[in-house]
Design a protein around this motif. Structure first.
Motif, short mmCIF file in Angstrom:
data_model
loop_
_atom_site.label_atom_id
_atom_site.label_comp_id
_atom_site.label_asym_id
_atom_site.label_seq_id
_atom_site.Cartn_x
_atom_site.Cartn_y
_atom_site.Cartn_z
N HIS A 1 -36.05 82.54 -27.29
CA HIS A 1 -36.71 81.53 -26.46
C HIS A 1 -35.90 81.39 -25.17
CE1 HIS A 1 -39.95 79.80 -28.87
NE2 HIS A 1 -39.19 79.91 -29.94
N PRO A 2 -35.97 82.37 -24.27
CA PRO A 2 -35.17 82.28 -23.03
C PRO A 2 -35.65 81.14 -22.13
CG PRO A 2 -36.71 84.10 -22.90
CD PRO A 2 -36.79 83.59 -24.30
N ARG A 3 -34.71 80.62 -21.35
CA ARG A 3 -35.02 79.55 -20.41
C ARG A 3 -34.78 80.03 -18.98
NH1 ARG A 3 -32.36 74.14 -23.21
NH2 ARG A 3 -32.78 74.71 -25.39
N VAL A 4 -35.53 79.48 -18.05
CA VAL A 4 -35.37 79.86 -16.65
C VAL A 4 -33.94 79.60 -16.19
CG1 VAL A 4 -36.09 79.33 -14.28
CG2 VAL A 4 -37.79 79.46 -16.12
N THR A 5 -33.40 78.44 -16.55
CA THR A 5 -32.07 78.07 -16.07
C THR A 5 -30.97 78.98 -16.62
OG1 THR A 5 -31.88 76.45 -17.87
CG2 THR A 5 -32.68 75.65 -15.75
N GLU A 6 -31.26 79.67 -17.72
CA GLU A 6 -30.28 80.60 -18.29
C GLU A 6 -30.45 82.02 -17.76
OE1 GLU A 6 -30.04 78.34 -22.67
OE2 GLU A 6 -31.22 80.18 -22.44
N THR A 7 -31.51 82.23 -16.98
CA THR A 7 -31.84 83.59 -16.51
C THR A 7 -31.74 83.68 -14.99
OG1 THR A 7 -33.51 83.48 -18.28
CG2 THR A 7 -33.48 85.47 -16.98
N MET A 8 -31.10 82.68 -14.36
CA MET A 8 -31.07 82.60 -12.91
C MET A 8 -30.48 83.84 -12.23
SD MET A 8 -32.55 80.41 -11.03
CE MET A 8 -32.64 78.99 -12.10
N PRO A 9 -29.34 84.40 -12.70
CA PRO A 9 -28.81 85.60 -12.04
C PRO A 9 -29.80 86.76 -12.05
CG PRO A 9 -27.16 84.63 -13.48
CD PRO A 9 -28.45 83.92 -13.78
N ASP A 10 -30.52 86.91 -13.15
CA ASP A 10 -31.49 88.01 -13.26
C ASP A 10 -32.68 87.79 -12.33
OD1 ASP A 10 -30.38 89.39 -15.92
OD2 ASP A 10 -30.34 87.22 -16.17
N ILE A 11 -33.11 86.52 -12.20
CA ILE A 11 -34.22 86.20 -11.30
C ILE A 11 -33.82 86.49 -9.85
CG2 ILE A 11 -35.61 84.30 -10.38
CD1 ILE A 11 -35.46 83.03 -13.22
N ILE A 12 -32.63 86.07 -9.48
CA ILE A 12 -32.15 86.30 -8.11
C ILE A 12 -32.03 87.79 -7.83
CG2 ILE A 12 -30.14 86.01 -6.57
CD1 ILE A 12 -29.77 83.22 -7.92
N ALA A 13 -31.49 88.56 -8.78
CA ALA A 13 -31.37 90.01 -8.61
C ALA A 13 -32.74 90.67 -8.47
CB ALA A 13 -30.62 90.60 -9.80
N PHE A 14 -33.71 90.18 -9.23
CA PHE A 14 -35.08 90.72 -9.18
C PHE A 14 -35.67 90.50 -7.78
CE2 PHE A 14 -38.49 91.85 -12.35
CZ PHE A 14 -39.52 92.03 -11.44
N ILE A 15 -35.51 89.27 -7.25
CA ILE A 15 -36.05 88.95 -5.93
C ILE A 15 -35.36 89.79 -4.86
CG2 ILE A 15 -36.29 87.13 -4.20
CD1 ILE A 15 -36.42 85.12 -6.57
N LYS A 16 -34.06 89.89 -4.97
CA LYS A 16 -33.28 90.67 -3.99
C LYS A 16 -33.77 92.12 -3.95
CE LYS A 16 -28.48 91.71 -2.74
NZ LYS A 16 -27.06 91.59 -3.15
N ALA A 17 -34.04 92.70 -5.12
CA ALA A 17 -34.51 94.09 -5.18
C ALA A 17 -35.90 94.23 -4.57
CB ALA A 17 -34.53 94.56 -6.64
N LEU A 18 -36.76 93.22 -4.75
CA LEU A 18 -38.09 93.27 -4.13
C LEU A 18 -38.01 93.25 -2.61
CD1 LEU A 18 -40.15 90.85 -6.46
CD2 LEU A 18 -40.57 93.30 -6.12
N ILE A 19 -37.07 92.45 -2.08
CA ILE A 19 -36.86 92.41 -0.62
C ILE A 19 -36.40 93.76 -0.12
CG2 ILE A 19 -35.49 91.41 1.25
CD1 ILE A 19 -35.43 88.78 -0.35
N GLU A 20 -35.42 94.34 -0.83
CA GLU A 20 -34.87 95.64 -0.43
C GLU A 20 -35.91 96.74 -0.43
OE1 GLU A 20 -31.71 96.08 -3.23
OE2 GLU A 20 -30.34 94.72 -2.15
N LYS A 21 -36.88 96.65 -1.32
CA LYS A 21 -37.94 97.67 -1.40
C LYS A 21 -39.13 97.37 -0.49
CE LYS A 21 -37.00 99.69 -5.90
NZ LYS A 21 -37.60 100.28 -7.12
N GLY A 22 -39.07 96.27 0.23
CA GLY A 22 -40.12 95.97 1.18
C GLY A 22 -41.32 95.24 0.62
#
Length: 468
Positions: free
Chosen positions: A112-133
């Motif tokens: 039962h993952p929580r958003v607040t426990e997955t913040m580093p992964d969420i930030i990394a995901f967004i960063k990768a989307l920016i890098e790929k345009g």
């Protein structure tokens, strides 16, 4: 026979073939925990719990993940109104969710993952989307560039042109295109936030599930599921984010359960006609609520009313009474009477149930098969001579189907107080002596204490009076 399921992506039933033989990776969108769950939240919990358990029955090893959205606009607003901190409020309603769904027979997810426990992964995901345009930053907010993903709209079967007609840029939004959606929101004053490359803020709703699916199950999973209301925009946006980043299919199968109506009206908080699970199970036994939900096919709309719940209770009690009568007759039966036909009939009913469930988890037809077996059993119980082998076979199939649906098909055996036991024995004797006035008096006395007596061909039986 192979399992088939309706895939929202293809708009048709498909044979279920997992990515890895014998294993299933399944993700179900969980609740935003700012209040107690209502009956609409409970339906996907019960439905996909049933899917999970049936897949396990059919021999699959199921890795099952359901998330908690524990930071969100609604949670922040509720926390301010109640003068609580966001984590404290979220923790309280997560505990309440587990309590309510457990009462309905729902097994906890493997994770039962929580958003607040997955913040580093969420930030990394967004960063990768920016890098790929595929995404861009605008004054501390980050948006997904919807038109950069050519497949946008394929899950909800909508074109970019159709979607554009209804799209708007709200006041305060800095997105370039009305179709773009938020991946990261800059923090407002006195609002819970996390540091990121774009400043303090928190994630948008859609990116959370994409990040959790990838982290806990992988880039491609077998089944992604949730309520029909999530198909657009939530799941559509998940597909766009995940497939843009990973360049892989996000989920092989998409499953969505139908809406719940309250007294034939769409349930909504604006109408004030939503019903909390914790309130329902104070009036109705939790197993009745689960049985009620499974009486309809999961993709069909479900109307919720007191009359329909009472009908579901009566139906469940009919099954339980038949099971109790089979157990009672077993105590006095020998191996007499016709066996071959009835043994074959019990076997056929079990197979019919499996066929119904294999056909897109059709619990409605599965329960109809269970009632066919109840009818068979009641016919057989009318015979003068019965076979233990047949009675055991019928009872076993009823128990098996009940177990697969996680529905109690046998009334709970209870120990009566000594005084009540004596009254029942006295009433049986009074009836034998034709002292019907005393027998009726005892029946009324027991009824006042919540004990209901039933005089059946198999003898006098009792049960405790149930809540509605």
């Amino acid at each position: 026979m192979a399992i088939t399921l309706y895939n929202t992506m293809s708009r048709k039933k498909e044979a279920f073939v997992p990515l890895e033989k014998g294993k299933v990776k399944m993700y179900v969108c969980g609740p935003t925990v700012y209040n107690y769950i209502h009956i609409g939240n409970a339906r996907p919990a019960v439905v996909f719990d049933m899917v999970r358990k049936y897949l396990e029955y059919r021999g699959y090893e199921v890795e099952f993940v359901t998330n908690f959205t524990d930071v969100d606009d609604k949670i922040i607003k509720a926390a301010k109104e109640l003068k609580e901190k966001v984590p404290v409020l979220a923790e309280r309603f997560i505990a309440a969710y587990h309590e309510d769904t457990s009462a309905l027979g729902v097994k906890k997810a493997d994770l039962h993952p929580r958003v607040t426990e997955t913040m580093p992964d969420i930030i990394a995901f967004i960063k990768a989307l920016i890098e790929k345009g595929f995404a861009y930053e605008a004054d501390g907010d980050v948006y997904f560039q919807t038109r950069s993903f050519s497949g946008y709209g394929k899950l909800s079967s909508q074109s970019i042109e159709d979607l554009q007609m209804g799209a708007r840029i709200e006041i305060g939004e800095k997105k370039k295109d009305p179709l773009d959606f938020a991946l990261w929101k800059a923090a407002k004053e006195d609002e819970i936030s996390w540091e990121s490359p774009w400043g303090a803020g928190r994630p948008g709703w859609h990116i959370e599930c994409s990040a959790m699916v990838k982290k806990y199950l992988g880039e491609t999973i077998d089944i992604h599921a949730g309520g029909q209301d999530l198909a657009f925009p939530h799941h559509e946006n998940e597909v766009a984010q995940s497939e843009a980043l990973n360049q892989k299919q996000m989920a092989k199968y998409w499953m969505h359960n139908g809406y719940i109506q309250i007294d034939n009206e769409k349930m909504s908080k604006s109408l004030g006609n939503f019903v909390l699970v914790q309130d329902i199970i104070k009036q109705y036994r939790p197993e009745v609520v689960r049985f009620f939900m499974l009486q309809s096919h999961y993709r069909s709309p479900l109307n919720f009313s007191a009359e329909l719940l009472t009908s579901a209770q009566n139906s469940l009690e009919r099954i339980q009474t038949t099971a109790a009568n089979l157990k009672h007759r077993l105590k006095m039966s020998a191996d007499f009477g016709e066996k071959k036909f009835w043994l074959e009939q019990a076997k056929n009913r079990k197979q019919q149930f499996i066929q119904a469930m294999d056909d897109d988890f059709n619990t409605a037809n599965g329960i109809s098969t269970l009632f066919d077996l109840v009818k068979d059993a009641n016919m057989y119980l009318q015979e003068q001579q019965t076979s233990k082998e047949v009675l055991e076979a019928m009872l076993e199939v009823i128990r098996d189907i009940g177990s697969l649906m996680d529905i109690p098909v046998e009334p709970v055996e209870e120990i009566l107080d000594e005084d009540i036991e004596q009254l029942i024995a006295e009433r049986i004797k009074a009836r034998k002596d034709k002292n019907f006035a005393r027998a009726d008096e005892i029946r009324d006395t027991l009824k006042e204490q919540g004990i209901i007596l039933e005089d059946t061909p198999q003898g006098t039986r009792w049960k405790r009076e149930q809540k509605i």
